[in-house]
Design a protein around this motif. Structure first.
Motif, PDB file in Angstrom:
ATOM      1  N   SER A  84       0.819  -1.215   0.000  1.00 40.02           N
ATOM      2  CA  SER A  84       0.000   0.000   0.000  1.00 40.02           C
ATOM      3  C   SER A  84       0.853   1.266   0.000  1.00 40.02           C
ATOM      4  O   SER A  84       0.482   2.279   0.578  1.00 40.02           O
ATOM      5  CB  SER A  84      -0.938  -0.012   1.208  1.00 40.02           C
ATOM      6  N   TYR A  85       1.976   1.216  -0.682  1.00 41.37           N
ATOM      7  CA  TYR A  85       2.886   2.363  -0.743  1.00 41.37           C
ATOM      8  C   TYR A  85       2.215   3.567  -1.410  1.00 41.37           C
ATOM      9  O   TYR A  85       2.376   4.700  -0.970  1.00 41.37           O
ATOM     10  CB  TYR A  85       4.175   2.004  -1.487  1.00 41.37           C
ATOM     11  N   LYS A  86       1.462   3.291  -2.468  1.00 40.87           N
ATOM     12  CA  LYS A  86       0.794   4.371  -3.204  1.00 40.87           C
ATOM     13  C   LYS A  86      -0.236   5.070  -2.308  1.00 40.87           C
ATOM     14  O   LYS A  86      -0.284   6.306  -2.258  1.00 40.87           O
ATOM     15  CB  LYS A  86       0.119   3.814  -4.458  1.00 40.87           C
ATOM     16  N   ASP A  87      -1.023   4.302  -1.592  1.00 43.55           N
ATOM     17  CA  ASP A  87      -2.028   4.895  -0.687  1.00 43.55           C
ATOM     18  C   ASP A  87      -1.361   5.693   0.423  1.00 43.55           C
ATOM     19  O   ASP A  87      -1.842   6.766   0.805  1.00 43.55           O
ATOM     20  CB  ASP A  87      -2.921   3.815  -0.084  1.00 43.55           C
ATOM     21  N   GLU A  88      -0.251   5.183   0.930  1.00 46.25           N
ATOM     22  CA  GLU A  88       0.457   5.894   2.001  1.00 46.25           C
ATOM     23  C   GLU A  88       1.066   7.194   1.478  1.00 46.25           C
ATOM     24  O   GLU A  88       1.086   8.203   2.175  1.00 46.25           O
ATOM     25  CB  GLU A  88       1.539   5.010   2.619  1.00 46.25           C
ATOM     26  N   LEU A  89       1.538   7.183   0.234  1.00 43.16           N
ATOM     27  CA  LEU A  89       2.074   8.411  -0.353  1.00 43.16           C
ATOM     28  C   LEU A  89       0.974   9.456  -0.513  1.00 43.16           C
ATOM     29  O   LEU A  89       1.198  10.643  -0.296  1.00 43.16           O
ATOM     30  CB  LEU A  89       2.756   8.135  -1.696  1.00 43.16           C
TER      31      LEU A  89
END
Length: 156
Positions: A84-89
């Motif tokens: 979930s790197y994109k959501d965290e960014l």
């Protein structure tokens, strides 16, 4: 609104009343408020502290609220397991927008970003993201500076 944030707002209102009544910042009454605030402010989240930066009245005259900001926290294990790197960014970008809305000028904005270590968190997240995710993010924005920043993180 948390209990602690509510207490700080009440103290801020008391300080405003005292200052309007002619009490000087150097007086013992105000110093008692500082001691109370230091205990409570250390318990507040970054979002609550940024709220105080935007909405506080006299608190800024007696204490530096930004000194209580903490590093932006991420759970690396959870991010890896959920990918979930994109959501965290996206969450990080919302936090950065909140900083921008709360800071009084560019210097304070840069100080808060540095204090919260948002650049390193963003670099970490982008280093773990796939090129597809980075490209998807770039299509979701109209800000060309942000697009160029994202493109600069594409992997060869």
């Amino acid at each position: 609104m948390s209990n602690d944030l509510y207490k700080v707002i009440e103290i801020d209102n008391e300080i405003t009343d005292k200052l309007m009544d002619g009490v000087k910042i150097s007086d013992d009454i105000i110093q008692e408020f500082v001691l109370k605030l230091e205990k409570i402010l250390s318990k507040l989240s970054n979002n609550e502290l940024l709220y105080l930066l935007r909405n506080g009245n006299s608190i800024h005259d007696i204490i530096d609220v930004t000194s209580f900001l903490k590093k932006y926290k991420i759970n690396k294990k959870e991010l890896e397991s959920d990918n979930s790197y994109k959501d965290e960014l996206k969450k990080l970008n919302n936090f950065i927008e909140l900083i921008n809305d709360s800071a009084i000028d560019e210097v304070e904005y840069m100080y808060i970003c540095s204090k919260c270590d948002v650049d390193n968190v963003a670099s970490f997240l982008l280093s773990k993201m796939s090129n597809d995710d980075i490209m998807k993010l770039s299509t979701e924005t109209d800000d060309w500076n942000y697009k160029l920043f994202l493109y600069g993180n594409l992997k060869a």
